[in-house]
Design a protein around this motif. Structure first.
Motif, PDB file in Angstrom:
ATOM      1  N   SER A   1      31.174   5.123 -11.129  1.00 50.34           N
ATOM      2  CA  SER A   1      30.151   5.054 -12.171  1.00 50.34           C
ATOM      3  C   SER A   1      30.486   6.048 -13.269  1.00 50.34           C
ATOM      4  O   SER A   1      31.062   7.099 -13.019  1.00 50.34           O
ATOM      5  CB  SER A   1      28.783   5.397 -11.563  1.00 50.34           C
ATOM      6  OG  SER A   1      27.839   5.595 -12.572  1.00 50.34           O
TER       7      SER A   1
ATOM      8  N   LYS B   1      28.154   7.448 -15.044  1.00 50.27           N
ATOM      9  CA  LYS B   1      26.966   8.269 -15.269  1.00 50.27           C
ATOM     10  C   LYS B   1      27.238   9.733 -14.935  1.00 50.27           C
ATOM     11  O   LYS B   1      26.771  10.642 -15.596  1.00 50.27           O
ATOM     12  CB  LYS B   1      25.792   7.754 -14.425  1.00 50.27           C
ATOM     13  CG  LYS B   1      25.269   6.401 -14.890  1.00 50.27           C
ATOM     14  CD  LYS B   1      24.060   6.019 -14.066  1.00 50.27           C
ATOM     15  CE  LYS B   1      23.550   4.643 -14.466  1.00 50.27           C
ATOM     16  NZ  LYS B   1      23.133   4.574 -15.851  1.00 50.27           N
TER      17      LYS B   1
ATOM     18  N   ARG C   1      28.381  12.772  -7.735  1.00 56.69           N
ATOM     19  CA  ARG C   1      27.256  12.151  -8.421  1.00 56.69           C
ATOM     20  C   ARG C   1      26.022  12.210  -7.538  1.00 56.69           C
ATOM     21  O   ARG C   1      26.102  12.157  -6.322  1.00 56.69           O
ATOM     22  CB  ARG C   1      27.578  10.723  -8.820  1.00 56.69           C
ATOM     23  CG  ARG C   1      27.734   9.778  -7.663  1.00 56.69           C
ATOM     24  CD  ARG C   1      28.131   8.388  -8.110  1.00 56.69           C
ATOM     25  NE  ARG C   1      28.459   7.618  -6.922  1.00 56.69           N
ATOM     26  CZ  ARG C   1      28.794   6.343  -6.949  1.00 56.69           C
ATOM     27  NH1 ARG C   1      28.853   5.715  -8.080  1.00 56.69           N
ATOM     28  NH2 ARG C   1      29.063   5.717  -5.831  1.00 56.69           N
TER      29      ARG C   1
ATOM     30  N   ILE D   1      22.064  10.616  -7.401  1.00 62.46           N
ATOM     31  CA  ILE D   1      21.132   9.681  -8.019  1.00 62.46           C
ATOM     32  C   ILE D   1      19.851  10.375  -8.488  1.00 62.46           C
ATOM     33  O   ILE D   1      19.164   9.895  -9.377  1.00 62.46           O
ATOM     34  CB  ILE D   1      20.828   8.548  -7.028  1.00 62.46           C
ATOM     35  CG1 ILE D   1      20.425   7.291  -7.782  1.00 62.46           C
ATOM     36  CG2 ILE D   1      19.743   8.912  -6.072  1.00 62.46           C
ATOM     37  CD1 ILE D   1      20.394   6.072  -6.920  1.00 62.46           C
TER      38      ILE D   1
ATOM     39  N   SER E   1      18.063   6.282 -14.292  1.00 62.51           N
ATOM     40  CA  SER E   1      18.167   4.841 -14.061  1.00 62.51           C
ATOM     41  C   SER E   1      19.537   4.474 -13.519  1.00 62.51           C
ATOM     42  O   SER E   1      20.517   5.186 -13.730  1.00 62.51           O
ATOM     43  CB  SER E   1      17.902   4.079 -15.362  1.00 62.51           C
ATOM     44  OG  SER E   1      18.816   4.491 -16.367  1.00 62.51           O
ATOM     45  N   PHE E   2      19.572   3.367 -12.797  1.00 62.50           N
ATOM     46  CA  PHE E   2      20.831   2.843 -12.290  1.00 62.50           C
ATOM     47  C   PHE E   2      20.669   1.351 -12.027  1.00 62.50           C
ATOM     48  O   PHE E   2      19.545   0.818 -12.019  1.00 62.50           O
ATOM     49  CB  PHE E   2      21.270   3.574 -11.014  1.00 62.50           C
ATOM     50  CG  PHE E   2      20.334   3.401  -9.834  1.00 62.50           C
ATOM     51  CD1 PHE E   2      20.513   2.383  -8.916  1.00 62.50           C
ATOM     52  CD2 PHE E   2      19.263   4.264  -9.657  1.00 62.50           C
ATOM     53  CE1 PHE E   2      19.659   2.221  -7.839  1.00 62.50           C
ATOM     54  CE2 PHE E   2      18.389   4.116  -8.585  1.00 62.50           C
ATOM     55  CZ  PHE E   2      18.595   3.093  -7.673  1.00 62.50           C
TER      56      PHE E   2
ATOM     57  N   ASP F   1      26.206   0.119 -10.691  1.00 60.62           N
ATOM     58  CA  ASP F   1      26.551   1.380 -10.032  1.00 60.62           C
ATOM     59  C   ASP F   1      26.705   1.238  -8.526  1.00 60.62           C
ATOM     60  O   ASP F   1      27.557   1.892  -7.917  1.00 60.62           O
ATOM     61  CB  ASP F   1      25.467   2.420 -10.322  1.00 60.62           C
ATOM     62  CG  ASP F   1      25.250   2.612 -11.816  1.00 60.62           C
ATOM     63  OD1 ASP F   1      26.164   3.132 -12.468  1.00 60.62           O
ATOM     64  OD2 ASP F   1      24.187   2.210 -12.327  1.00 60.62           O
ATOM     65  N   TYR F   2      25.873   0.392  -7.911  1.00 65.23           N
ATOM     66  CA  TYR F   2      25.871   0.287  -6.455  1.00 65.23           C
ATOM     67  C   TYR F   2      25.748  -1.166  -6.015  1.00 65.23           C
ATOM     68  O   TYR F   2      25.296  -2.021  -6.770  1.00 65.23           O
ATOM     69  CB  TYR F   2      24.689   1.070  -5.852  1.00 65.23           C
ATOM     70  CG  TYR F   2      24.621   2.504  -6.297  1.00 65.23           C
ATOM     71  CD1 TYR F   2      25.492   3.450  -5.782  1.00 65.23           C
ATOM     72  CD2 TYR F   2      23.673   2.918  -7.243  1.00 65.23           C
ATOM     73  CE1 TYR F   2      25.434   4.769  -6.185  1.00 65.23           C
ATOM     74  CE2 TYR F   2      23.607   4.237  -7.660  1.00 65.23           C
ATOM     75  CZ  TYR F   2      24.494   5.164  -7.125  1.00 65.23           C
ATOM     76  OH  TYR F   2      24.438   6.461  -7.533  1.00 65.23           O
TER      77      TYR F   2
END
Length: 506
Positions: free
Chosen positions: A217, A219, A225, A227, A232-233, A314-315
């Motif tokens: 990701s 982000k 990383r 969460i 947001s994701f 992202d996931y």
């Protein structure tokens, strides 16, 4: 007098032993809470204080000389409670470790011959000529050929085909005495040749495991990383059309994008119909059904949807049909709000094997379900029937997509309710076996802590992109035309805009 003193001393030493065990179990429990890091600070501090107070209570009743038999019972109860809570914490931790992190996909490649063929095991095919696909799933095919060649001690003779029709016809005409078949493609072949299962038999399987590679990701730094640090994701929920282990490759019948805004407590579910005609990034880029992309891996499905909606996912969360059934039952059933009255008939499935029950040749046992407009309390089988029906609706696959999102919404609502605590053991066991995600265990813990911190309810919204039916050739089925859905570009654009609105909290 001496007898009374002896009893007193015995009771005192028993109290010392119980107190010591209490100290050990409470310390282990405190360390478990801290190391697993599942509780927010506002709960962790009171828990530690309660443990200290309980330890003081044990000291007062067992060591201070004022102990009683009731005190000993309280002490024993506390020891057992501490052990149970500690064991449950590690069971939860092991569950998250089992479902999270880098995943792998498992392909079962079978050696198939005609049902009347005298061969009984793979070793009997050493002199056979094998029919294989020239392009489709060639990587798994080549790995299987090597494994079989090493197993039987000689190199196999092969002949290549450009599609399944020609490959199966060659087997039927005995131009190829055996074929290699990735079992993930069996349902596609059954659509092309309904008699395939009855005219052939499987001599054995080779299991091919491949690591799933998901790009990081952007982000945060992928190595660290978290969460909890992003507002947001986007996650991709993939429902695979298989039974058994969730790592088995299969068609992706459920394709839902979840745009999650953790700050605004909003979740937007976007359903993309399984028959959407999309470009699949295999063999140079080919047109195929979205559902077929699941055969090539969840990473391929993610890449398609990222390009299609111009987003970054992202996931992923991967489930299969067994997951839906078992998870709903573990939750004690779910309340789904149906938009229509309808009935459906589904194949009866053997719960232990996942195989369709066939009482006699060519006939499958069926189970019937009826749903009413409004709230329906559903068990696992009923939820699966509700989510899979499409022929009862004028909207066909579009309505099935909405129903699938209604089931997901009901599961999310039930999973976030306090009532799930009573069945936590069964839920843990079920999730461990039936879910797979690239989200790390630490990220899952952070999500749990975030929810426990505010306890706020989530606003769950739904949107379904649409399309029109057509008949086109697909990469996975070769030259044979299949039903596909041509995307409605206006609804795709609207879906993209809705995703961005949730991500930006507009």
């Amino acid at each position: 007098m001496k007898l009374n003193e002896k009893k007193k001393n015995t009771g005192y030493f028993a109290g010392i032993i119980l107190f010591s065990i209490n100290i050990v179990t409470s310390v282990i429990l405190m360390i478990s809470f801290i190391s697993i890091d599942i509780l927010p600070c506002k709960y962790l501090v009171p828990v530690i204080m309660i443990l200290l107070l309980l330890t003081g209570l044990v000291f007062f009743t067992q060591v201070s000389g004022k102990g009683t038999n009731v005190g000993k019972l309280i002490s024993i109860f506390m020891i057992l409670a501490f052990i149970f809570i500690t064991a449950s914490l590690f069971k939860i931790h092991n569950m998250f470790l089992a479902i999270s992190g880098p995943g792998a996909k498992i392909d079962l490649v079978s050696v198939v011959v005609l049902v009347e063929d005298p061969a009984e095991v793979i070793e009997d095919t050493s002199t056979y000529e094998f029919g294989i696909q020239k392009y489709i799933d060639r990587n798994n095919t080549d790995k299987t050929l090597k494994l079989i060649s090493d197993k039987i001690g000689c190199e196999l003779k092969t002949v290549t085909f450009i599609d399944f029709n020609s490959q199966i016809e060659a087997l039927y005409k005995k131009e190829a005495k055996a074929i290699l078949l990735n079992e993930a493609f069996r349902d596609i072949i059954n659509e092309l040749m309904p008699d395939f299962n009855y005219r052939t038999k499987v001599l054995g399987y080779q299991e091919i495991e491949t690591k799933i590679e998901i790009k990081p990701s952007d982000k945060t730094d992928n190595a660290a990383r978290s969460i909890i640090n992003v507002d947001s994701f986007i996650a991709y929920i993939s429902g695979i059309d298989t039974y058994g282990t969730v790592s088995r490759t299969g068609r992706s019948d459920l394709n839902i994008i979840a745009a999650v805004n953790t700050a605004a407590k909003k979740i937007l579910l976007i359903n993309t119909p399984r028959d959407y005609y999309v470009s699949v990034p295999v063999d140079g880029g080919q047109m195929d059904k979205l559902t077929h992309a699941g055969i090539y891996g969840v990473d391929i499905s993610m890449e398609i949807l990222e390009q299609f909606y111009d987003i970054q996912i992202d996931y992923y969360v991967r489930i299969n049909l067994t997951s839906l059934n078992d998870v709903v039952d573990a939750l004690g059933g779910i309340d789904v709000e149906s938009e229509y009255d309808f009935e459906t008939v589904v194949d009866a499935i053997d719960a232990s094997t996942g195989i369709i029950i066939t009482p006699e040749y060519g006939y499958n046992a069926v189970e019937k379900y009826s749903f009413t407009k409004g709230i329906n309390h559903l068990n696992g089988k009923a939820a699966m029937a509700f989510a899979r029906e499409r022929y009862a609706f004028a909207g066909g696959d579009n309505q099935r997509g909405r129903n699938q999102m209604l089931v997901i919404k009901a599961i999310l609502n039930k999973a976030s309710s306090p009532s799930v605590v009573s069945g936590i053991g069964a839920i843990i066991d079920t999730v461990s076996k039936n879910f797979e995600t690239n989200m790390s265990s630490g990220e899952i813990y952070n999500m749990i802590k975030m929810q426990m911190n505010d306890g706020a309810s989530w606003d769950i919204m739904m949107y379904n992109v649409k399309g029109t039916g057509d008949s086109r050739t697909t990469y996975s089925a070769g030259n044979q035309r299949l039903y596909v859905m041509i995307p409605d570009e206006e609804t795709v654009i609207e879906a993209r805009e809705k995703i961005m609105e949730v991500m930006d909290n507009k």
